[in-house]
Enzyme design. Structure first.
Site, PDB file in Angstrom:
ATOM      1  N   ASN A 148       0.823  -1.224   0.000  1.00 34.95           N
ATOM      2  CA  ASN A 148       0.000   0.000   0.000  1.00 34.95           C
ATOM      3  C   ASN A 148       0.856   1.274   0.000  1.00 34.95           C
ATOM      4  O   ASN A 148       0.366   2.346   0.342  1.00 34.95           O
ATOM      5  CB  ASN A 148      -0.990  -0.004   1.176  1.00 34.95           C
ATOM      6  N   ARG A 286       3.484   7.569  11.465  1.00 35.45           N
ATOM      7  CA  ARG A 286       2.893   7.087  12.711  1.00 35.45           C
ATOM      8  C   ARG A 286       2.646   8.269  13.635  1.00 35.45           C
ATOM      9  O   ARG A 286       3.498   9.154  13.778  1.00 35.45           O
ATOM     10  CB  ARG A 286       3.813   6.072  13.409  1.00 35.45           C
ATOM     11  N   GLN A 315      -4.792   4.036  18.529  1.00 31.08           N
ATOM     12  CA  GLN A 315      -5.828   3.882  17.502  1.00 31.08           C
ATOM     13  C   GLN A 315      -6.782   2.774  17.907  1.00 31.08           C
ATOM     14  O   GLN A 315      -6.291   1.706  18.293  1.00 31.08           O
ATOM     15  CB  GLN A 315      -5.187   3.570  16.140  1.00 31.08           C
ATOM     16  N   HIS A 334      -7.264   6.427  10.164  1.00 32.79           N
ATOM     17  CA  HIS A 334      -6.130   5.786   9.463  1.00 32.79           C
ATOM     18  C   HIS A 334      -6.633   5.050   8.208  1.00 32.79           C
ATOM     19  O   HIS A 334      -6.960   3.864   8.251  1.00 32.79           O
ATOM     20  CB  HIS A 334      -5.459   4.807  10.430  1.00 32.79           C
TER      21      HIS A 334
END
Ligand code: NDP
Length: 386
Positions: A148, A286, A315, A334
């Site tokens: 990704n 991050r 998260q 995210h």
């Protein structure tokens, strides 16, 4: 028979499957560095373009695993000692988790997981796994390197343009029925001629530099190992010896380095004091690379003109996380690495790694993070244990 415990984000609130807005996705066969896309054996358990990253999507793994006699448990309930994740962890052979909805595999949890042999990240970024503890317990850690990276690079370009052009507030004016051009443009600039710098120019950082080149911006980067001279020349890159040198001269700063113990809190009050007044900061790497409250203060004081990203700590972010409401933010949950296109690749990569694992075949070195009690493959160049 192995028990595979998979933690994925919850289904859409409108139900599963969603109504897809497109019928197909482009076929990609290799990544920019020549690495081939995942190549699992046999049929995929899904059609590329389907939502496989959530609980009901199960990464398309059920048919393969059950046909081979393995048990698959999929849940989104991941936090706290009473979670479904903790309940099943004690006798799981394989854990699959993902950065978007991370089941934090702490040293304590790894100690409890006596049978655990493989911790697989569906996506990229295994910092939610205590890599030192995994190495000490002989757990192999793997992720689908490159699956990704371009998805994220595209997201970064979108955020750069959104912040500099003041797109999100201007869009809100339109939605709200307003037409005050002056309010919309009083924070809107052209990207052309600005200085863009990335801290970390690996797979994503370099892809961002390549994508921004046609905008006629001046391109800067910092990382410990310099890129090849021909790449520097092709893109006209300015290399900096320290991150401080870069942040002092750039209008837009992009964080694209991994999170490991020594990079935690790296972008703090001191770094923020060095940036040009009105710089923009982008972070799809991050959340914990940044000092949360220092970012808020810098936006309030005008030291930063904008902050955009999709990564938070922890998260999911609590509802009162200040980055949700701080001024001039372009935050999303995210999502950058979990487009339907990215999902197809990391789900196929997960299947490929599982097939290698169960058939006793080597996992591609580019997918390995920890193996044989130490950092290995991509992990050896991308991570540190301390
Ligand atoms: P790479 O490993 O390809 O690149 C990271 C680069 O950072 C390396 O080139 C490395 O170079 C550099 N680096 C390492 N430490 C530092 C440091 N202290 N300061 C500056 N540069 C440093 O990783 P990717 O590009 O694939 O991914 C980067 C990060 O993006 C991932 O670790 C992950 O956290 C995040 N990510 C986010 C996603 C999302 O959905 N938002 C999806 C995928 C990844 P050198 O060693 O020479 O310094």
């Amino acid at each position: 028979m192995a028990k595979v415990l998979c933690v994925l984000y919850p289904d859409p609130v409108t139900g599963y499957p969603p109504r897809y807005v497109r019928d197909d996705i482009p076929v990609i066969t290799q990544y920019p560095n020549g690495q081939t896309v995942p190549s699992p054996q046999g049929p995929l358990g899904f059609k590329p373009g389907e939502l496989v990253g959530c609980v009901s999507g199960e990464l398309g793994l059920r048919s393969y695993l059950e046909a081979h006699g393995h048990q698959l448990v999929v849940t989104s309930d991941k936090d706290g000692a009473d979670s479904t994740f903790d309940k099943h962890l004690v006798d799981a052979d394989v854990v699959i988790s993902q950065p978007f909805w991370p089941a934090y595999l702490t040293a304590e949890r790894i100690a409890k997981a006596k049978k655990l042999k493989l911790a697989l990240t569906a996506g990229i970024g295994s910092d939610h796994v205590d890599l030192k503890a995994a190495a000490a317990h002989g757990v192999t850690v793997a992720e689908e390197t490159f699956s990704n990276s371009i998805s994220v690079a595209e997201h970064v370009v979108m955020m750069v343009l959104s912040l500099v052009r003041n797109y999100l507030p201007a869009h809100q004016y339109a939605v709200n029925g307003g037409w005050n051009i002056a309010d919309c443009v009083s924070r809107s600039y052209d990207l052309e001629g600005m200085h863009f710098g990335t801290l970390g120019a690996g797979r994503i950082g370099l892809a961002v530099l390549r994508r921004l080149k046609p905008f006629d911006v001046k391109l800067h980067y910092y990382q410990r190992h310099r890129l090849a001279p021909e790449v520097e020349a092709e893109l006209g890159l300015i290399h900096h010896e320290t991150p401080e040198d870069l942040v002092k001269v750039c209008d837009i700063i992009n964080l694209q380095m991994p999170l490991y113990p020594s990079t935690e809190g790296f972008f703090n009050e001191r770094m923020l004091s060095l940036v040009k007044r009105g710089a923009y900061l982008i972070n799809t790497a991050r959340g914990a690379l940044c000092d949360r409250d220092a970012i808020v203060k810098a936006l309030e004081s005008g030291q930063l003109a904008g902050y955009a990203g999709d990564v938070w700590f922890p998260q999911p972010a609590p509802v009162d996380h200040p980055w949700r409401t701080m001024p001039y933010n372009g935050m999303t949950p995210h999502i950058s690495g979990s487009s339907l296109s990215g999902q197809a690749r990391y789900a196929a990569g997960t299947l490929e790694i599982l097939q290698c694992f169960f058939e006793g075949k080597p996992i591609r070195p580019e997918y390995l993070i920890v193996d044989g009690g130490n950092l290995a493959g991509t992990g050896a160049s991308s991570y540190k244990l301390s």
